[in-house]
Design an enzyme around this catalytic site. Sequence first.
Site: not given
Lengths: 609, 609
Positions: A69, A115, A147, A178, A356, A405, A417, A463
């Site tokens: 930002h 962003g 932040g 802030l 991930e 999977h 899963q 799988r």
Amino acid sequence: MTQPDALRKIAARLRIHSLRMTTRAGSGHPTTCLSMADLAACLFFSEMRYNIGDPEDWGNDEFVLSKGHAAPILWAAYAEAGIIPEEELFDLRKISSRLEGHPTPRMSWVKAATGSLGQGLSVGVGIALGQKLGRSPGRTFVMMGDGECAEGAVWEAAAAAAHLGLPNLVAVVDVNRLGQSDATMLGHDLGTYARRFRAFGWTVHKVNGHDIPAILEVLQKARTSTGPAVILAKTVKGKGVSFLEDLNGWHGKPLKEEELQRALREIGPLPEVDSKKRVRPPKKARRPEGENQFALARTAYADKTATRLAYGIALEKLGRVNDRVVVLDGDVKNSTYAEKFFEAFPARSFQSYIAEQNMVGMGIGLSAKGYIPFIATFAAFLTRAHDQVRMASYSFSNLKLCGSHVGVSIGEDGPSQMGLEDMAIFRPIPGCAVLYPSDAYCAEACVEAAARRPGLCYIRTTRPATPLLYSSSEPFPVGGSKVLRSGDGDAATVVAAGITVFEALKAHDELKKENIGLRVIDAYSVEPLDGETIRRAAAQTGGRVVIAEDHFPAGGLGEAVAACLAGEARIVHLCVRELPRSGKPGELLEACGISASHIVRAVKGLVQR
Amino acid sequence: MTQPDALRKIAARLRIHSLRMTTRAGSGHPTTCLSMADLAACLFFSEMRYNIGDPEDWGNDEFVLSKGHAAPILWAAYAEAGIIPEEELFDLRKISSRLEGHPTPRMSWVKAATGSLGQGLSVGVGIALGQKLGRSPGRTFVMMGDGECAEGAVWEAAAAAAHLGLPNLVAVVDVNRLGQSDATMLGHDLGTYARRFRAFGWTVHKVNGHDIPAILEVLQKARTSTGPAVILAKTVKGKGVSFLEDLNGWHGKPLKEEELQRALREIGPLPEVDSKKRVRPPKKARRPEGENQFALARTAYADKTATRLAYGIALEKLGRVNDRVVVLDGDVKNSTYAEKFFEAFPARSFQSYIAEQNMVGMGIGLSAKGYIPFIATFAAFLTRAHDQVRMASYSFSNLKLCGSHVGVSIGEDGPSQMGLEDMAIFRPIPGCAVLYPSDAYCAEACVEAAARRPGLCYIRTTRPATPLLYSSSEPFPVGGSKVLRSGDGDAATVVAAGITVFEALKAHDELKKENIGLRVIDAYSVEPLDGETIRRAAAQTGGRVVIAEDHFPAGGLGEAVAACLAGEARIVHLCVRELPRSGKPGELLEACGISASHIVRAVKGLVQR
């Protein structure tokens, strides 16, 4: 003029630009620009080395504005560096401008869109890793907000940077106390930030973020770090303008014209300084060459093979002919079979552990440096990185994701899963290919197709082992499909993909016994879908279509086909079909094709048929 | 028998059960059960207090198995406690069984589904918070794996727990050194784990996770913690079986029958001990009563109002009549207008800062304790919590999510802030309602409808103010729609929602000038969709339908309507329409309606029409 004096003047110019730009635009975040102005001046006009004529110079230091930002001050810095004409700054947030409200690579110096907070550090880790891998002398600087340090992705990235050993990575945290709606959790408690970064393996420097000689000193220290270094800068939001400083309620607010004039009087006139001359050029460096082929040697399979295994085999073969291919794993490489690449090419294989978000974020960074990252985990766990995947699309990243999977066909491990919403993540992304192979030969072809095709691509693997349907020479173009069973009197069409192709073939055989012909289509390219073949089949089989997929009802193959066949039912679908950009609401409704005028046109089109 | 002797025997029983169950099931993760067996024995049969007759007893301690793949030992512990008949353990992973491969609340003592790693601590924070809010004497125990500590969500939760001040929360990390495919990043480096948790505000205890008296001692210490406490337990994966201990390659593997017999010989015969008698009953406590109404007082709006503002106003009014409603914010409460509730009900308002994953995870925990969490952020940032949203569905959570600032209509902030894929997150989730109000009155009704309706619900709100279309008495049932313009000779239908409703109305007026009638439908309930009204309109308007939405092409209103109208085009869509569960692949294909037999039936159905 001393260096600190010059930098103070540049910082004042950056503040003035940021205030003016946002007032002119009528929106934006000026106060967060003001808190980082002194840091930005030191980075862009003293510390960083870059070739202002070439954003792709292999020797360049790279910069990621994680606190996206604060885009106005980024554009202002590039203007001061002579990269953007100063008058262009007033185009901020216009629909025609590359200077968007949050940075995107439409402006060529931006290597990744930001962003969505807490993602920049992962991108920086990926870029720094790419520099290391390609022996670039460049370093990577990531400017973060305080932040956003609440985001877990930051700590995934922090752990990875230390583990990978990246002395060329420097993070700067603009601790202005802030957030958007209130104070941050830690306020100005730099000690706690320091303990956290140290616990995650970083060298920490604390500094007053408005004391230019002090900033230069810590930047100097960070050059000799043995691992990643973070500079914790205590700053004041709105710094430089008395009625903005350290006050809540000014987060996303531009100044009114009268307020702007008052602010500018406080800062004083635009100081004269030739900022451009202060930019340090990069060290000479050449992007490494190497193999860059895509035609991977195909395997001759003898028997039933899981598509996930074929994915791993193909990936290893691709690695042999293409040195740009790198592979990331989230501690499931023995399930996705990325382990085959890990074993063959350890230097281009990166263990991301069970994180991930950072895995995909690092991929964005590696892609920005010209690598082709292949990233695989269970499809279900790609939901964890959905925000990073989304931002990868706005970053125009060349990422290849594989979800293994998928669906209920995984069996006993249970719903947590099973990837049952993965196609609904990838199908909405404009330009993203979604490939879903049913057999090992198709899986190998999908790996090659994904590598060849620039941009985001998703491969969905299964799988259990599945029978062989094709041969190693069968072509599988993106956007194609395969008609597996076809007869003149076919009574219906079944559209299937992956595991359900085999169910469809069984159904065909069953129906044949009763003299009912069934057309069977393998829609291995779910996105883009082979609408032509499907529509022709529908027309030739009495308009009777069955879809079978191992996925939740919405967002997958079923709705893709429904939408494709709705043309027959005279449906016009108006929606946002391209990556949108900054602009006024009315303009965007118009440009994206969902305004009243488009509806009028669509209705007229229907009526006139 | 001394307490440690009894617990050692119970631990042996848990090990034996876990090994037998997984061998019988033919899949599962026995070695991760073995590493935590001593810890589990101490927790379930010495430390925790619970009423084995009532999983909802308000005095109960709660347990979250964050490392969900260790489900067998959880079921074994409940069997030892007398909650599950011992013979039922052999039903593990059968399609008919509540004992799934990873825990889900189909087994009533499980408060949240786990199996996507790194989520349990957030759930635990939410449960502990619910206990505190409802003055329960109960405490919350979260059993975590070491591998999952790489997930950023863990650190979001850690920061929140310390910030919220939760002395009733105890995390136990089973540091067994090995992940799925390899060693973890930190191995047995307990010192680094300790520094990290301390830096995030936790009291840390280290222990040998196989030394029962030592475990009891640290559990005792954790009782007097002033904030959240973590027990870092150094353990050995596969502990108790020589050929499994500390070895890579055994992660998701059950023992073969011969291996099982060898393992059982090593552990010795099932020790005799009356585990049930060791369970400590809870302190007496009563769930707090209070207002539990849903009929919120409606507002009389005078002029254009943003639906996000009406959301905030309605939420505050709902808070007045319902004490179970709690609100969570990710530092955007001044944008989503959740701030209205925060101001009125600070004790039921929780600032989650910029950490969306933990925000949703805490919501799952609060819902598990009977609260009704309303959670709002920008729709774009709900992608960050997609995995938690998915797991909330498998947890049967009563969560109400609101995504504001949807689509390109937000304007200048640019694509990173536009929610353009949010409907594709929520529409695939079976049973999840997706409500998309166009005006303030509808927004208020959606808040009430969401609160009334058990389960997941998503409300999509718009940034700009929109005109008033309805009145405060207009009903908006879930699954309904509004026909806003209708005439006998209508030439076409437009289906719109939210911001595009107003575009459709403008189009109607334009077309009217040329004597072309346009039917206008406000599809405020995107899921479930009012298919009946839409199909009728399509039939009455010559089969001409236009859809306009502020969302990417896939997964949203367009495909919902396309799928709904495809019935006209004779499409049968087979897919997974209910939450799947553990079972064999063939069984699941059958149960979920996507097997050969279902395809045969569907085709026959079409042919016979």
